[in-house]
Write an enzyme that holds these catalytic residues in place. Structure first.
Site, mmCIF file in Angstrom:
data_model
loop_
_atom_site.group_PDB
_atom_site.id
_atom_site.type_symbol
_atom_site.label_atom_id
_atom_site.label_comp_id
_atom_site.label_asym_id
_atom_site.label_seq_id
_atom_site.Cartn_x
_atom_site.Cartn_y
_atom_site.Cartn_z
ATOM 1 C CG HIS A 71 -2.828 -0.253 2.043
ATOM 2 N ND1 HIS A 71 -1.623 -0.563 1.451
ATOM 3 C CD2 HIS A 71 -2.924 1.094 2.009
ATOM 4 C CE1 HIS A 71 -1.025 0.557 1.084
ATOM 5 N NE2 HIS A 71 -1.788 1.581 1.405
ATOM 6 C CG ASP A 72 -3.826 1.862 -1.535
ATOM 7 O OD1 ASP A 72 -4.394 2.283 -0.509
ATOM 8 O OD2 ASP A 72 -2.678 2.198 -1.859
ATOM 9 C CD GLU A 128 1.805 3.553 -3.835
ATOM 10 O OE1 GLU A 128 0.661 3.097 -3.821
ATOM 11 O OE2 GLU A 128 2.104 4.635 -3.306
ATOM 12 C CG ASP A 145 4.104 2.657 3.825
ATOM 13 O OD1 ASP A 145 4.459 3.505 3.000
ATOM 14 O OD2 ASP A 145 3.166 1.858 3.650
ATOM 15 C CG ASP A 167 2.545 6.711 -0.027
ATOM 16 O OD1 ASP A 167 1.855 5.690 -0.009
ATOM 17 O OD2 ASP A 167 2.076 7.857 -0.211
HETATM 18 C C1 NOJ Z 1 -0.602 5.327 -1.638
HETATM 19 C C2 NOJ Z 1 -1.032 4.613 -0.399
HETATM 20 O O1 NOJ Z 1 -0.854 3.239 -0.567
HETATM 21 C C3 NOJ Z 1 -2.464 5.010 -0.144
HETATM 22 O O2 NOJ Z 1 -3.069 4.226 0.843
HETATM 23 C C4 NOJ Z 1 -2.479 6.476 0.193
HETATM 24 O O3 NOJ Z 1 -3.801 6.934 0.331
HETATM 25 C C5 NOJ Z 1 -1.793 7.310 -0.886
HETATM 26 N N1 NOJ Z 1 -0.577 6.719 -1.379
HETATM 27 C C6 NOJ Z 1 -1.455 8.668 -0.362
HETATM 28 O O4 NOJ Z 1 -0.420 8.577 0.579
#
Ligand code: NOJ
Length: 540
Positions: free
Chosen positions: A316-317, A242, A95, A190
């Site tokens: 994970h979000d 992402e 990541d 990210d």
């Molecule tokens: C996306 C990530 O998946 C998340 O977990 C993170 O808090 C934010 N980007 C900031 O890096």
């Protein structure tokens, strides 16, 4: 194998397996469970950040991009993990958090101490704009006592990097080369569509300022530079970006092969269909019509323009998709399989988030004390400030918190569910006794359903290569699509509801073969009835 044939499994290292009994998962734990992942059949493992970090945002606040956080182990552990995975035919994806660094990173510290070179690494302005941080509050904070402000689109400890500075780009490209040399074969970038900021930053009242800093034209140029300078030379490397608040048009540009940017993109529109007025911290049943429209728009347009989607329900979000889209009290198993089919037979590369393959649920926490995620804690305070009662605010956090998916994996029904021998860093889920890997491997069927989906992808080229068209776009219960490759076709029907429904099966599929089904195989007849949460894939 091309990235189109692969299936990728995401691990949140803190919560996978704790082997040194400190309550936090580690690299040795991942290595130990490689045979389990091999058994599932996946090709690549994406690890959420494992680098040195104060963990204010669980590693998405990086303080050193090329050192392993002692919390997870050592560089030797990492090297061993890569080797062991390779021996089993699996690769590692890391990541890369390149939009921002932790304010503890030496670049930020040197900048604060007055070094001009490092001040140019960040986005400093005399006047803040009106942009709102994604974790709440204004997106600018005072830069020491200089009278200036630095930009932080996320937490105040995550300072945005200045990609316009060639020295910053070179530092980050060096990081990629470091990991490539170690044998890393994939990168997840990210919020990579936020790296390219305009030279002049302007106020933007719309959507908290997002249009002013998202998918700017220069963003594509920066990704092309990164591609050329690093992974572009190795066709085996898999890249996924992402994309925050993006558009299908931009994702086509990010992924069309001739553009040489990325292999594929994650977008989140389909996971906002239960946001009231587009706002995350609300509660609302999901809007199925909208979900379908999104899948069909992205499916058809990406297919027509040679773009490529990263397909997923969980990460994970996100709270667990099972809790959002399925009546889990009555149909957890059928629903888990239906959701899996909807993604794995679709056009794109599927991702499995740890625990999804056993049908894990949200933890059902009992009080705010159990939450640790910075975004959830901020949201709770903001909800109270808006006038919600403590109970109301808690209920909202409970359905939407990122901690829902971050709880430790339920390996068995023992104390601490086989994750650790000590109290874990984040509470366990209430369902650990009934839903766990040991039980699933013995008497369950979700895991074997995922195994089959992964196998089918390798056996039927139409799954990785076929085009996408919508089927029964207006049906109130069915999400259906047809894949086509030369003479072959694959029809996938997914009933998103606990009620039966009958559809008319097109003639061409009456003589087809059922590839996978979550109810006992049925006769293919003109009036086909789908049971609660039934999914069926018909190939001819
Ligand atoms: C996306 C990530 O998946 C998340 O977990 C993170 O808090 C934010 N980007 C900031 O890096």
């Amino acid at each position: 194998m091309s990235f189109k044939e692969k299936v990728i499994y995401q691990i949140y290292p803190k919560s996978f397996l704790d082997t040194n009994q400190d309550g936090v998962g580690d690299l040795a734990g991942i290595k130990q469970k490689l045979p389990y992942l091999k058994r599932l059949g996946i090709d690549m493992i994406w690890l959420s950040p494992i680098y040195v970090s104060p963990q204010r945002d669980n590693g998405y606040d990086v303080a050193d991009y090329t050192a392993i956080n002692p919390l997870f182990g050592t560089m030797d552990d990492f090297d061993e993990l890569i080797t062991a995975a390779k021996e089993l035919g699996m690769e590692i994806m890391l990541d890369m958090v390149f939009n921002h660094v932790s304010t503890e990173h030496e670049w930020f510290q040197k900048a604060l101490a007055g070094e001009q070179k490092y001040q140019d690494y960040f986005i400093l302005r005399n006047e803040p704009t009106d942009w709102v941080s994604k974790f709440g509050g204004n997106a600018w904070a005072p830069f020491g006592d200089s009278g200036k402000y630095y930009l932080h689109l996320f937490d105040v400890t995550q300072a945005d990097l200045n990609w316009r500075n060639p020295a910053v780009r070179e530092e980050l490209f060096k990081v990629l080369r470091f990991w490539l040399a170690k044998g890393v074969k994939g990168f997840r970038f990210d919020v990579i569509n936020l790296i390219g900021k305009d030279e002049i930053l302007a106020d933007c009242a719309e959507n908290d300022g997002k249009p002013a800093y998202t998918d700017r034209p220069i963003n594509h140029e920066f990704i092309q530079m990164m591609n050329k300078a690093t992974y572009g030379a190795d066709p085996e490397v898999v890249t996924v970006g992402e994309m925050s608040f993006t558009t299908v048009e931009n994702c086509i540009l990010y992924t069309r092969p001739d553009r040489e940017e990325l292999d594929m993109t994650f977008n989140f529109h389909h996971l906002k269909v239960d946001y009231e007025d587009g706002k995350k911290w609300t509660q609302m049943p999901f809007d199925f019509a909208k979900l379908k429209e999104l899948f069909h728009t992205w499916g058809t347009q990406m297919s027509a323009e040679q773009g490529w989607n990263a397909l997923f329900w969980n990460n994970h979000d996100q709270p667990r998709a099972l809790n959002r889209f399925v009546d889990v009290d009555n149909y957890r198993v059928a629903g888990a399989k239906m959701l899996a089919s909807a993604i794995h037979l679709n056009r794109g590369t599927p991702y499995i988030y740890m625990g999804e393959e056993i049908g894990m649920l949200d933890p059902d926490f009992e009080s705010m004390e159990q939450y640790v995620d910075v975004e959830s804690l901020n949201a709770y305070q903001a909800l109270l400030a808006e006038g919600k009662t403590e109970q109301e605010a808690f209920e909202i956090v409970k359905t939407k918190s990122r901690d829902n998916s971050r709880i430790p994996i339920q390996w068995d029904s023992g104390e601490f569910s086989g994750f650790s021998k000590v109290t874990p860093w984040l509470s366990l889920g209430k369902s650990a006794k009934e839903i766990n890997v040991a039980k699933e491997l013995q008497e369950g069927s979700i895991f074997s359903y995922y195994q089959k989906l992964i196998r089918l992808r390798k056996e039927y080229p139409i799954i990785a290569q076929g085009s996408y068209e919508a089927f029964l776009a207006e049906d109130p219960q069915i999400y259906g699509y047809i894949r086509r490759l030369e003479e072959q076709s694959l029809l996938v029907l997914n009933n998103f509801y606990p009620q039966e429904t009958t559809i008319e099966l097109p003639e061409e599929f009456l003589t087809g073969e059922i590839l996978i089904n979550n109810y006992p195989n049925e006769k293919l007849i003109e009036k086909l009835t789908l049971k609660p949460y039934q999914t069926v894939a018909i190939y001819r």
